[in-house]
Enzyme design. Structure first.
Site, PDB file in Angstrom:
ATOM      1  N   SER A  72     -75.016  -7.880  40.684  1.00 24.64           N
ATOM      2  CA  SER A  72     -76.256  -7.204  41.062  1.00 24.64           C
ATOM      3  C   SER A  72     -76.168  -6.677  42.500  1.00 24.64           C
ATOM      4  O   SER A  72     -75.306  -5.853  42.810  1.00 24.64           O
ATOM      5  CB  SER A  72     -77.435  -8.167  40.879  1.00 24.64           C
ATOM      6  OG  SER A  72     -78.667  -7.501  41.016  1.00 24.64           O
ATOM      7  N   ASP A  92     -80.028  -4.017  30.540  1.00 28.46           N
ATOM      8  CA  ASP A  92     -80.380  -4.456  31.890  1.00 28.46           C
ATOM      9  C   ASP A  92     -81.717  -3.848  32.309  1.00 28.46           C
ATOM     10  O   ASP A  92     -81.843  -2.626  32.434  1.00 28.46           O
ATOM     11  CB  ASP A  92     -79.279  -4.046  32.877  1.00 28.46           C
ATOM     12  CG  ASP A  92     -79.383  -4.753  34.214  1.00 28.46           C
ATOM     13  OD1 ASP A  92     -80.506  -5.056  34.650  1.00 28.46           O
ATOM     14  OD2 ASP A  92     -78.332  -5.002  34.831  1.00 28.46           O
ATOM     15  N   HIS A 151     -79.808  -8.503  32.465  1.00 22.69           N
ATOM     16  CA  HIS A 151     -79.372  -8.682  33.851  1.00 22.69           C
ATOM     17  C   HIS A 151     -78.861 -10.112  34.047  1.00 22.69           C
ATOM     18  O   HIS A 151     -79.467 -10.930  34.738  1.00 22.69           O
ATOM     19  CB  HIS A 151     -80.520  -8.369  34.807  1.00 22.69           C
ATOM     20  CG  HIS A 151     -80.065  -8.102  36.213  1.00 22.69           C
ATOM     21  ND1 HIS A 151     -79.282  -7.013  36.547  1.00 22.69           N
ATOM     22  CD2 HIS A 151     -80.264  -8.783  37.374  1.00 22.69           C
ATOM     23  CE1 HIS A 151     -79.030  -7.034  37.847  1.00 22.69           C
ATOM     24  NE2 HIS A 151     -79.620  -8.106  38.361  1.00 22.69           N
TER      25      HIS A 151
END
Length: 251
Positions: free
Chosen positions: A127, A198, A231
């Site tokens: 991320s 995501d 995610h």
């Protein structure tokens, strides 16, 4: 193993000093052939990833897992949490916290600069950590940070999971006409992995980032798509990371 780095500035002589959190180290179980700095995501710390990395079948890699500074984050309405740089809403042409990016990239390079000279260096992350890893890749290829200070280490591999490239459009302008930068970009392999599901860093930002990197001279960009992945990471993704790193770093 862990230790605390009390206060380190960015590459700039005039930049504000930034306090990084605790750094966690996973020693190689075999021969030390490579060192990889791995960067956590927004609000996390180095401990959680160090535990996962310790169980990967990569015995010849030393993992260094730093913890980002705690700072107000715009996308969270100014709420303070661990973050490698400040970030608002994701956008290709949105403002970027270059000072924060430089400070974190400098901290990562400083961690690598104390490693043995005969091992290969890599940077990876998840991320926001992936974003910082990709930014470090651009600093390496240009030979300097965004503030102009020289970049000091030689990178051999970059991994970005569920991330994006900060300052992507400005990178295009900076790389144009720079033969040295294009040559370094061609020598640095990058693995990017992103889930179609995501909801935090939408897939299109990862895909577009890979396209930009390829367009400016990064010859070896591998972009892996995962159906249904949100995610987070999954064993299949980490298995591919292991195979890729083993091929690139001999670890």
């Amino acid at each position: 193993m862990s230790y605390t780095n009390a206060s380190i500035g960015s590459g700039s002589r005039t930049a504000r000093r930034v306090e990084f959190g605790r750094t966690y180290v996973v020693r190689p179980k075999g021969r030390h052939l490579a060192t990889v700095v791995w960067l956590h995501g927004l609000g996390d710390n180095g401990s959680s990833w160090s535990q996962l990395l310790d169980n990967l079948p990569l015995p010849n890699i030393k993992w260094i897992c730093p913890t980002a500074p705690t700072r107000p984050v715009t996308v969270l309405g100014g709420f303070p949490c661990t973050a490698w740089f400040d970030e608002g809403e994701l956008s290709e042409d949105g403002p970027n916290d270059v000072e924060g990016l430089d400070a974190s990239a400098s901290h990562i390079a400083n961690l690598l600069s104390t490693e043995p000279s005969d091992v290969k260096f890599g940077i990876g992350g998840f991320s926001m950590g992936a974003a910082c890893a990709l930014y470090s890749a651009t600093c390496f290829t240009q030979g300097r940070y965004g503030n102009g200070t020289l970049y000091p280490v030689n990178l051999k591999a970059i991994v970005g999971l569920s991330g994006w490239l900060p300052a992507g459009l400005s990178l295009v302008n900076m790389m144009e006409g720079s033969h040295d930068a294009i040559g370094r970009a061609a020598s640095l392999p990058i693995l990017m992995c992103h889930g179609l599901g995501d909801e935090v860093v939408p897939y299109k930002f990862g895909e577009r980032s890979a396209q930009i990197l390829s367009s400016v001279g990064f010859t070896y960009v591998m972009f892996k798509t995962y159906e249904g992945l949100g995610h987070f990471t999954v064993p299949k993704e980490m298995e591919e990371v292991c195979l890729w790193l083993n091929a690139r770093l001999g670890a």
